[in-house]
Design a protein around this motif. Structure first.
Motif, PDB file in Angstrom:
ATOM      1  N   GLN A   1      18.155 106.273  39.135  1.00 54.66           N
ATOM      2  CA  GLN A   1      18.900 106.685  37.945  1.00 54.66           C
ATOM      3  C   GLN A   1      20.385 106.418  38.141  1.00 54.66           C
ATOM      4  N   GLN A   2      20.894 106.715  39.311  1.00 53.20           N
ATOM      5  CA  GLN A   2      22.307 106.476  39.577  1.00 53.20           C
ATOM      6  C   GLN A   2      22.622 104.969  39.545  1.00 53.20           C
ATOM      7  N   LEU A   3      21.706 104.190  40.130  1.00 52.63           N
ATOM      8  CA  LEU A   3      21.922 102.738  40.114  1.00 52.63           C
ATOM      9  C   LEU A   3      21.899 102.181  38.703  1.00 52.63           C
ATOM     10  N   ASP A   4      20.960 102.655  37.885  1.00 51.96           N
ATOM     11  CA  ASP A   4      20.875 102.176  36.498  1.00 51.96           C
ATOM     12  C   ASP A   4      22.129 102.543  35.723  1.00 51.96           C
ATOM     13  N   LYS A   5      22.656 103.744  35.997  1.00 49.57           N
ATOM     14  CA  LYS A   5      23.846 104.190  35.292  1.00 49.57           C
ATOM     15  C   LYS A   5      25.047 103.303  35.659  1.00 49.57           C
ATOM     16  N   VAL A   6      25.177 102.992  36.934  1.00 50.33           N
ATOM     17  CA  VAL A   6      26.279 102.124  37.359  1.00 50.33           C
ATOM     18  C   VAL A   6      26.105 100.717  36.808  1.00 50.33           C
TER      19      VAL A   6
ATOM     20  N   ILE B   1      42.669  91.400  28.310  1.00 53.51           N
ATOM     21  CA  ILE B   1      41.809  90.642  29.233  1.00 53.51           C
ATOM     22  C   ILE B   1      42.088  91.067  30.672  1.00 53.51           C
ATOM     23  N   ALA B   2      43.369  91.222  30.996  1.00 50.10           N
ATOM     24  CA  ALA B   2      43.725  91.628  32.354  1.00 50.10           C
ATOM     25  C   ALA B   2      43.150  93.009  32.671  1.00 50.10           C
ATOM     26  N   ALA B   3      43.266  93.927  31.681  1.00 49.72           N
ATOM     27  CA  ALA B   3      42.721  95.279  31.905  1.00 49.72           C
ATOM     28  C   ALA B   3      41.199  95.237  32.024  1.00 49.72           C
ATOM     29  N   ALA B   4      40.549  94.452  31.127  1.00 56.28           N
ATOM     30  CA  ALA B   4      39.085  94.358  31.157  1.00 56.28           C
ATOM     31  C   ALA B   4      38.608  93.683  32.443  1.00 56.28           C
ATOM     32  N   LYS B   5      39.380  92.731  32.932  1.00 59.13           N
ATOM     33  CA  LYS B   5      39.005  92.059  34.172  1.00 59.13           C
ATOM     34  C   LYS B   5      39.092  93.011  35.369  1.00 59.13           C
ATOM     35  N   ALA B   6      40.162  93.820  35.366  1.00 60.11           N
ATOM     36  CA  ALA B   6      40.301  94.802  36.459  1.00 60.11           C
ATOM     37  C   ALA B   6      39.170  95.831  36.411  1.00 60.11           C
ATOM     38  N   LYS B   7      38.834  96.283  35.204  1.00 60.61           N
ATOM     39  CA  LYS B   7      37.740  97.243  35.036  1.00 60.61           C
ATOM     40  C   LYS B   7      36.417  96.630  35.468  1.00 60.61           C
ATOM     41  N   LEU B   8      36.211  95.347  35.120  1.00 59.07           N
ATOM     42  CA  LEU B   8      34.978  94.659  35.498  1.00 59.07           C
ATOM     43  C   LEU B   8      34.877  94.531  37.017  1.00 59.07           C
ATOM     44  N   ARG B   9      35.992  94.199  37.661  1.00 58.91           N
ATOM     45  CA  ARG B   9      35.968  94.070  39.117  1.00 58.91           C
ATOM     46  C   ARG B   9      35.624  95.429  39.777  1.00 58.91           C
ATOM     47  N   ASN B  10      36.195  96.469  39.211  1.00 58.07           N
ATOM     48  CA  ASN B  10      35.923  97.813  39.745  1.00 58.07           C
ATOM     49  C   ASN B  10      34.456  98.186  39.583  1.00 58.07           C
ATOM     50  N   GLN B  11      33.900  97.860  38.415  1.00 62.33           N
ATOM     51  CA  GLN B  11      32.495  98.174  38.160  1.00 62.33           C
ATOM     52  C   GLN B  11      31.580  97.327  39.045  1.00 62.33           C
ATOM     53  N   GLU B  12      31.963  96.097  39.322  1.00 63.98           N
ATOM     54  CA  GLU B  12      31.147  95.257  40.212  1.00 63.98           C
ATOM     55  C   GLU B  12      31.129  95.831  41.630  1.00 63.98           C
ATOM     56  N   GLN B  13      32.308  96.285  42.080  1.00 65.53           N
ATOM     57  CA  GLN B  13      32.352  96.912  43.417  1.00 65.53           C
ATOM     58  C   GLN B  13      31.532  98.196  43.454  1.00 65.53           C
ATOM     59  N   GLU B  14      31.639  98.968  42.358  1.00 66.54           N
ATOM     60  CA  GLU B  14      30.860 100.225  42.282  1.00 66.54           C
ATOM     61  C   GLU B  14      29.374  99.922  42.306  1.00 66.54           C
ATOM     62  N   TYR B  15      28.972  98.900  41.605  1.00 67.77           N
ATOM     63  CA  TYR B  15      27.549  98.525  41.571  1.00 67.77           C
ATOM     64  C   TYR B  15      27.087  98.067  42.951  1.00 67.77           C
ATOM     65  N   ASP B  16      27.925  97.284  43.646  1.00 70.36           N
ATOM     66  CA  ASP B  16      27.544  96.827  44.990  1.00 70.36           C
ATOM     67  C   ASP B  16      27.345  98.019  45.939  1.00 70.36           C
ATOM     68  N   ARG B  17      28.219  99.010  45.863  1.00 72.89           N
ATOM     69  CA  ARG B  17      28.066 100.188  46.728  1.00 72.89           C
ATOM     70  C   ARG B  17      26.768 100.935  46.437  1.00 72.89           C
ATOM     71  N   TYR B  18      26.529 101.171  45.135  1.00 77.50           N
ATOM     72  CA  TYR B  18      25.293 101.896  44.787  1.00 77.50           C
ATOM     73  C   TYR B  18      24.055 101.071  45.097  1.00 77.50           C
ATOM     74  N   LYS B  19      24.150  99.769  45.043  1.00 79.10           N
ATOM     75  CA  LYS B  19      23.007  98.926  45.364  1.00 79.10           C
ATOM     76  C   LYS B  19      22.673  99.046  46.851  1.00 79.10           C
ATOM     77  N   LYS B  20      23.716  99.078  47.683  1.00 76.63           N
ATOM     78  CA  LYS B  20      23.476  99.242  49.118  1.00 76.63           C
ATOM     79  C   LYS B  20      22.905 100.631  49.421  1.00 76.63           C
ATOM     80  N   LEU B  21      23.474 101.631  48.743  1.00 74.75           N
ATOM     81  CA  LEU B  21      22.952 102.991  48.942  1.00 74.75           C
ATOM     82  C   LEU B  21      21.508 103.093  48.475  1.00 74.75           C
ATOM     83  N   TYR B  22      21.220 102.416  47.374  1.00 74.16           N
ATOM     84  CA  TYR B  22      19.836 102.462  46.858  1.00 74.16           C
ATOM     85  C   TYR B  22      18.887 101.757  47.808  1.00 74.16           C
ATOM     86  N   ASP B  23      19.375 100.683  48.429  1.00 77.76           N
ATOM     87  CA  ASP B  23      18.502  99.951  49.354  1.00 77.76           C
ATOM     88  C   ASP B  23      18.153 100.793  50.592  1.00 77.76           C
ATOM     89  N   VAL B  24      19.086 101.649  50.992  1.00 80.27           N
ATOM     90  CA  VAL B  24      18.803 102.522  52.166  1.00 80.27           C
ATOM     91  C   VAL B  24      18.318 103.894  51.721  1.00 80.27           C
TER      92      VAL B  24
END
Length: 357
Positions: A162-167, A133-156
């Protein structure tokens, strides 16, 4: 001359016989007077009765289980001590039940070890899932941050759809892995709780089976019938091989440890001088030259006739007044060895002083 001598001799003989008769009669009268005076004095000082018997506890020896008589180890009128074996009942069936109960108890105790092992295993698995659970939680947090970055990049318009969908897909996988780990951990905890509930139920089952074992042990012990106290056996009425039923009387035993007493039935006109603790003199018909002593233990609350199977009813047309008798219980003084010669049912004469000693 001859006739004169004969008459003289006859007169002398008559005088001698008369004197002897007078002396004998005087002695008899004096003896009767002495006896009468002693009797009157005794009756004036004592209340006595010959309507009395020795009594003691005579208890039945009863079978507690059903079975065939295997061995009899006593004879009629035999003296026995407490704990002596009297009768052995065949215990083959009861011994088999005892072994079965022992095996069932051992099996239940072994199941406790198995369940405890399952609890330990589930606990270790819960630890593994907790680390996942601890490992999955850390991975989930990392993926959420990655998604937020790509979402901002996609907005600008600095990243493609395709990159956003992949993330985003990677984020969903991470979220699913986390939920799976949490579910596995909760399932492991549930297994631990289930195992503990089973363990509690099994502990109760162990107590029940232990009680069954104890009951079977008692049943087996009941096949050995022993003397409950020091005493003397009565008439023997059973034979080896005879089928006994639970509750059946095997023999009677006289209890020497409870002491002996006399039940004296005094007339109702005699008990006014009696009280509990007063001393009584007892002469047993079997031993006329020996006097025993005792103390009044209790006076009956009713006449002996009231305790009979058919108490008398004086509310009839014909009535004759009869002096009723009150049973008085007198405890014999002396050690069991001193009273050993006295048996229940012996007739005795009891005297109780009218004046408190």
């Amino acid at each position: 001359m001859s006739n004169t001598n004969t008459k003289t001799k006859t007169n002398k003989t008559d005088r001698i016989i008369s004197r002897v008769t007078t002396v004998v009669a005087s002695i008899v009268v004096i003896c009767l007077a002495i006896w009468g005076v002693k009797t009157l004095l005794h009756q004036w000082k004592f209340e006595e009765t010959n309507d009395a018997q020795i009594d003691e506890y005579i208890n039945p020896v009863v079978a507690k289980v059903t079975g065939y008589v295997k061995e009899i180890r006593y004879e009629e009128n035999q003296e026995v001590k407490k704990g002596d074996t009297l009768v052995l009942i065949d215990n083959s069936e009861y011994a088999a039940q005892q072994q079965e109960a022992d095996a069932a108890l051992v099996n239940a105790e072994a199941q406790v070890s198995v369940i405890q092992s399952n609890v330990n295993t589930a606990g270790e698995m819960a630890k593994v899932y907790q680390s996942q659970i601890a490992a999955a939680k850390a991975k989930l947090r990392n993926q959420e941050q990655e998604y937020d970055r790509y979402k901002k990049l996609y907005d600008v318009e600095s990243a493609t759809k395709q990159q956003l969908d992949k993330v985003e897909a990677a984020l969903e996988v991470a979220r699913s892995d986390y939920n799976t780990s949490v579910g596995a951990y909760n399932a492991a905890l549930a297994k631990i709780n289930d195992a503990r509930v089973q363990q509690s139920a099994l502990q109760a089952e162990i107590k029940r089976r232990a009680a069954v074992v104890e009951k079977n042990n008692l049943t087996v012990s009941y096949t050995v019938i022993t003397a409950p106290y020091n005493g003397k056996m009565g008439r023997r009425t059973i034979q080896p091989g005879q089928l006994l039923q639970a509750g059946q009387t095997l023999a009677y035993i006289v209890d020497w440890e409870a002491g002996k007493w006399v039940v004296a039935n005094f007339k109702e006109t005699q008990i006014r001088h009696m009280s509990i603790g007063e001393t009584a003199d007892i002469v047993v018909d079997a031993y006329p030259g020996r006097t025993f002593t005792g103390k009044i233990e209790s006076l009956s609350g009713a006449t002996g006739s009231r305790f009979s199977l058919l108490p008398p009813d004086n509310a009839t047309g014909n009535f004759v007044k009869i002096a009723q008798r009150i049973p008085v219980r007198i405890r014999l003084n002396g050690t069991p060895q001193e009273l050993r010669a006295l048996s229940a049912g012996m007739s005795v004469n009891v005297s109780v002083s009218k004046v408190r000693r």
